[in-house]
Design an enzyme around this catalytic site. Structure first.
Site, PDB file in Angstrom:
ATOM      1  N   GLU A   1      68.642  11.838 -78.616  1.00  0.00           N
ATOM      2  CA  GLU A   1      68.691  11.204 -77.287  1.00  0.00           C
ATOM      3  C   GLU A   1      67.981   9.866 -77.425  1.00  0.00           C
ATOM      4  O   GLU A   1      66.755   9.810 -77.485  1.00  0.00           O
ATOM      5  CB  GLU A   1      67.979  12.069 -76.245  1.00  0.00           C
ATOM      6  CG  GLU A   1      68.564  13.455 -76.053  1.00  0.00           C
ATOM      7  CD  GLU A   1      69.832  13.463 -75.214  1.00  0.00           C
ATOM      8  OE1 GLU A   1      70.321  12.371 -74.838  1.00  0.00           O
ATOM      9  OE2 GLU A   1      70.338  14.565 -74.954  1.00  0.00           O
TER      10      GLU A   1
ATOM     11  N   CYS B   1      64.768   6.763 -69.697  1.00  0.00           N
ATOM     12  CA  CYS B   1      65.917   6.472 -70.561  1.00  0.00           C
ATOM     13  C   CYS B   1      67.177   6.251 -69.742  1.00  0.00           C
ATOM     14  O   CYS B   1      67.867   5.268 -69.914  1.00  0.00           O
ATOM     15  CB  CYS B   1      66.100   7.584 -71.582  1.00  0.00           C
ATOM     16  SG  CYS B   1      66.140   9.210 -70.846  1.00  0.00           S
TER      17      CYS B   1
HETATM   18  P1  NAD Z   1      59.954   5.716 -80.655  1.00  0.00           P
HETATM   19  O1  NAD Z   1      61.250   5.861 -81.347  1.00  0.00           O
HETATM   20  O2  NAD Z   1      59.101   4.565 -81.016  1.00  0.00           O
HETATM   21  O3  NAD Z   1      59.046   6.998 -80.890  1.00  0.00           O
HETATM   22  C1  NAD Z   1      59.493   8.300 -80.561  1.00  0.00           C
HETATM   23  C2  NAD Z   1      58.812   9.317 -81.457  1.00  0.00           C
HETATM   24  O4  NAD Z   1      59.275   9.174 -82.801  1.00  0.00           O
HETATM   25  C3  NAD Z   1      57.290   9.204 -81.520  1.00  0.00           C
HETATM   26  O5  NAD Z   1      56.762  10.523 -81.443  1.00  0.00           O
HETATM   27  C4  NAD Z   1      57.052   8.612 -82.890  1.00  0.00           C
HETATM   28  O6  NAD Z   1      55.809   8.942 -83.452  1.00  0.00           O
HETATM   29  C5  NAD Z   1      58.160   9.216 -83.697  1.00  0.00           C
HETATM   30  N1  NAD Z   1      58.513   8.493 -84.927  1.00  0.00           N
HETATM   31  C6  NAD Z   1      58.252   7.228 -85.250  1.00  0.00           C
HETATM   32  N2  NAD Z   1      58.794   6.920 -86.447  1.00  0.00           N
HETATM   33  C7  NAD Z   1      59.415   8.017 -86.885  1.00  0.00           C
HETATM   34  C8  NAD Z   1      60.197   8.328 -88.032  1.00  0.00           C
HETATM   35  N3  NAD Z   1      60.440   7.422 -88.988  1.00  0.00           N
HETATM   36  N4  NAD Z   1      60.717   9.560 -88.135  1.00  0.00           N
HETATM   37  C9  NAD Z   1      60.507  10.471 -87.174  1.00  0.00           C
HETATM   38  N5  NAD Z   1      59.783  10.244 -86.061  1.00  0.00           N
HETATM   39  C10 NAD Z   1      59.237   9.024 -85.921  1.00  0.00           C
HETATM   40  O7  NAD Z   1      60.305   5.717 -79.104  1.00  0.00           O
HETATM   41  P2  NAD Z   1      59.326   5.517 -77.844  1.00  0.00           P
HETATM   42  O8  NAD Z   1      58.889   4.086 -77.814  1.00  0.00           O
HETATM   43  O9  NAD Z   1      58.290   6.585 -77.809  1.00  0.00           O
HETATM   44  O10 NAD Z   1      60.301   5.807 -76.604  1.00  0.00           O
HETATM   45  C11 NAD Z   1      61.027   4.789 -75.946  1.00  0.00           C
HETATM   46  C12 NAD Z   1      62.481   4.853 -76.292  1.00  0.00           C
HETATM   47  O11 NAD Z   1      62.966   6.182 -76.136  1.00  0.00           O
HETATM   48  C13 NAD Z   1      63.356   4.012 -75.390  1.00  0.00           C
HETATM   49  O12 NAD Z   1      64.318   3.325 -76.161  1.00  0.00           O
HETATM   50  C14 NAD Z   1      64.056   5.021 -74.498  1.00  0.00           C
HETATM   51  O13 NAD Z   1      65.284   4.619 -73.985  1.00  0.00           O
HETATM   52  C15 NAD Z   1      64.177   6.185 -75.393  1.00  0.00           C
HETATM   53  N6  NAD Z   1      64.265   7.424 -74.610  1.00  0.00           N
HETATM   54  C16 NAD Z   1      65.457   8.088 -74.602  1.00  0.00           C
HETATM   55  C17 NAD Z   1      65.589   9.236 -73.853  1.00  0.00           C
HETATM   56  C18 NAD Z   1      66.884   9.980 -73.803  1.00  0.00           C
HETATM   57  O14 NAD Z   1      66.925  11.094 -73.331  1.00  0.00           O
HETATM   58  N7  NAD Z   1      67.958   9.424 -74.314  1.00  0.00           N
HETATM   59  C19 NAD Z   1      64.508   9.718 -73.135  1.00  0.00           C
HETATM   60  C20 NAD Z   1      63.308   9.023 -73.182  1.00  0.00           C
HETATM   61  C21 NAD Z   1      63.197   7.875 -73.931  1.00  0.00           C
END
Ligand code: NAD
Length: 469
Positions: A243, A277
């Site tokens: 997502e 999101c």
């Molecule tokens: P992010 O991708 O920076 O981080 C999300 C998670 O991934 C964190 O827990 C982080 O530690 C982890 N992470 C970082 N690098 C990683 C790697 N290489 N492998 C695995 N995990 C790793 O996102 P964010 O800034 O926390 O969230 C914001 C984004 O999320 C926005 O783009 C938003 O649209 C999206 N979002 C989407 C939904 C949905 O349902 N589609 C819901 C909420 C947020």
């Protein structure tokens, strides 16, 4: 009900260790998050692996009892979870915010308990009898974001537990304490090692996604991280539900009654102060009602209180972190430099605190401005004027994202005809972003793949097995 301090004491790192976590509204330190390394993660995966066969062997009925007990445990701690979430994430207690999010956690737990994924007889013609069953996939890695950390965590873990998987959760490094507290509350009732959480940096997330003993990754976060997880799945063949980011468009059709839709438009865009999101992030309004819609939205913006989330009257809060604050500020400054019209807001609300940015309606903006093309993920909404509905549909579809979309009109039939042409996983009519635990949710294009919720959500954390004969 226990106190927030009791909950924090259960999950914080020992005094003098870990990473300080700040109240998003005041900057005050609220606790220290444990900073585990990959060794702790490896140990958690091993424990989850060892616990999985017995959990699966319990069968659906017993697991349903556990999920219902887990929902009751969340309810019993609802107020202190909401207060901790409000401080760490920034979202106010009231409005569609912290109390609402904790309520959604128990609702989704109960829904995961109630929905059933029955075996299906595919062929039974005398020669062949083939049935399709769904089995537990094994150990699920759940990696979450900081915007709706508790609710999204539950979306990932509840269906997995229901299907007989064990789960290792890696919370966002921005909001670890509230997620750890939620997991701790769930573990008041769950058997040992069925649900584990490891708080750490991006290296821990990367290790969880690429771990050879992880069978499925549930990921919610940015598209950039989603791509890295796809790459690591080449190594461990983990199944993925992704997502990812969105940039949802809304289209207001000619002649629509602006005052009738203003409240729902506002919350479609600004739920969780825009850090959602599937929020409305680009609004296309027909010329015939453009000025009315802008003014009706401005009226709601001017009368909706923003401030410290623990004050009961506030329903809008700060940005959760400086990085997100800077993105919103940069995109609005750029829009101003291009001559777009700032209707409300337009510069940081420093009087409220470091991370507050007011509701910013940006009118008379061109479709190629970065505020339109990039995901702002905050309280700024570009409102683009159009004259031809075909042109608005083309603009809504031109970006490489497709989580949600919406069409606003006096006539449902007219709206439906346009809705079917929007390239997005969900299209709402006269609302935006509402979710239901039995209705599948997921994106298309770069917004990810896989579905959550309901029967489709259970399939996503299971593996199909055909019994033939
Ligand atoms: P992010 O991708 O920076 O981080 C999300 C998670 O991934 C964190 O827990 C982080 O530690 C982890 N992470 C970082 N690098 C990683 C790697 N290489 N492998 C695995 N995990 C790793 O996102 P964010 O800034 O926390 O969230 C914001 C984004 O999320 C926005 O783009 C938003 O649209 C999206 N979002 C989407 C939904 C949905 O349902 N589609 C819901 C909420 C947020």
């Amino acid at each position: 009900m226990t106190d927030v301090r009791d909950l924090l004491a259960r999950v914080s790192a020992p005094e003098g260790s870990g990473r300080p976590i700040h109240d998003a509204a005041t900057g005050e330190v609220i606790g220290n998050a444990p900073e585990s390394g990959v060794d702790v993660l490896d140990d958690a995966v091993a424990r989850a692996r060892a616990a999985q066969p017995a959990w699966e062997a319990l069968g659906h009925d017993r697991r349903i009892e556990y999920l219902l007990a887990a929902a009751d445990a969340v309810d019993a701690h609802a107020e202190e979870l909401a207060r901790l979430l409000s401080r760490e994430q920034g979202k106010p207690l009231n409005g569609p915010n912290a109390r609402f999010e904790v309520g959604a956690c128990s609702a989704w737990l109960r829904s995961s308990a109630s929905v059933a994924l029955e075996p299906q007889v595919l062929v039974n013609d005398g020669d062949t009898r083939a049935e399709l069953h769904y089995r537990a996939v094994g150990v699920v890695g759940a990696i979450g974001p900081w915007n709706w950390p508790l609710m999204i965590g539950i979306w990932q873990l509840a269906p997995a537990l229901r299907m007989g998987d064990t789960v290792v959760v890696k919370p966002s490094e921005y909001t670890p304490l509230s997620v750890l507290a939620l997991i701790d509350v769930l573990n008041e009732v769950l058997p040992e090692d069925v649900l584990l959480a490891v708080s750490g940096g991006r290296d821990v997330g990367a290790r969880l996604a690429s771990h050879p003993d992880i069978d499925k990754v549930m990921f919610t976060g940015s598209t950039a991280t989603g791509r890295r997880i796809i790459e690591s799945s080449a190594g461990n063949l983990a199944r993925l539900t992704l997502e990812l980011g969105g940039n949802d468009a809304g289209i207001v059709l000619p002649g629509t009654d602006a005052t009738a839709i203003a409240q729902d438009l506002f919350w479609g865009a600004f739920i969780n102060t825009g850090q959602t999101c599937a929020a409305l992030k680009r609004l296309y309004v027909h010329d015939s009602v453009y000025d009315d819609v802008v003014e009706a939205l401005a009226e709601v913006a001017r009368t909706t209180p923003m401030g410290n989330g623990l004050d009961e009257e506030n329903v809008l809060g700060p940005l959760q972190n400086k990085q997100q604050f800077d993105i919103v500020n940069r995109l609005v400054e750029d829009a101003k430099s291009r001559g777009a019209r700032i209707v409300t807001g337009g510069s940081p609300a420093r009087e409220l605190g470091e991370l507050f940015y007011p509701i910013t309606l940006v009118a008379d903006i061109e479709d190629d401005a970065p505020l339109v093309e990039e995901e702002q993920f905050g309280p700024a909404l570009p409102i683009i004027r159009y004259t031809d509905v075909e042109d608005a549909i083309q603009k809504a579809n031109r970006l490489d994202v497709g989580l949600g979309g919406s069409v606003w009109a006096n006539s449902r039939d007219e709206a439906r005809a346009v809705a079917s042409r929007i390239q997005a996983g969900t299209v709402w009519i006269n609302s935006h972003g509402g979710l239901h635990p039995l209705v599948p949710f997921g994106g298309v294009k770069s917004s990810g793949y896989g579905l959550e919720f309901g029967v489709e959500g259970l399939k996503a954390v299971a593996v199909p097995q055909v019994i033939n004969g």
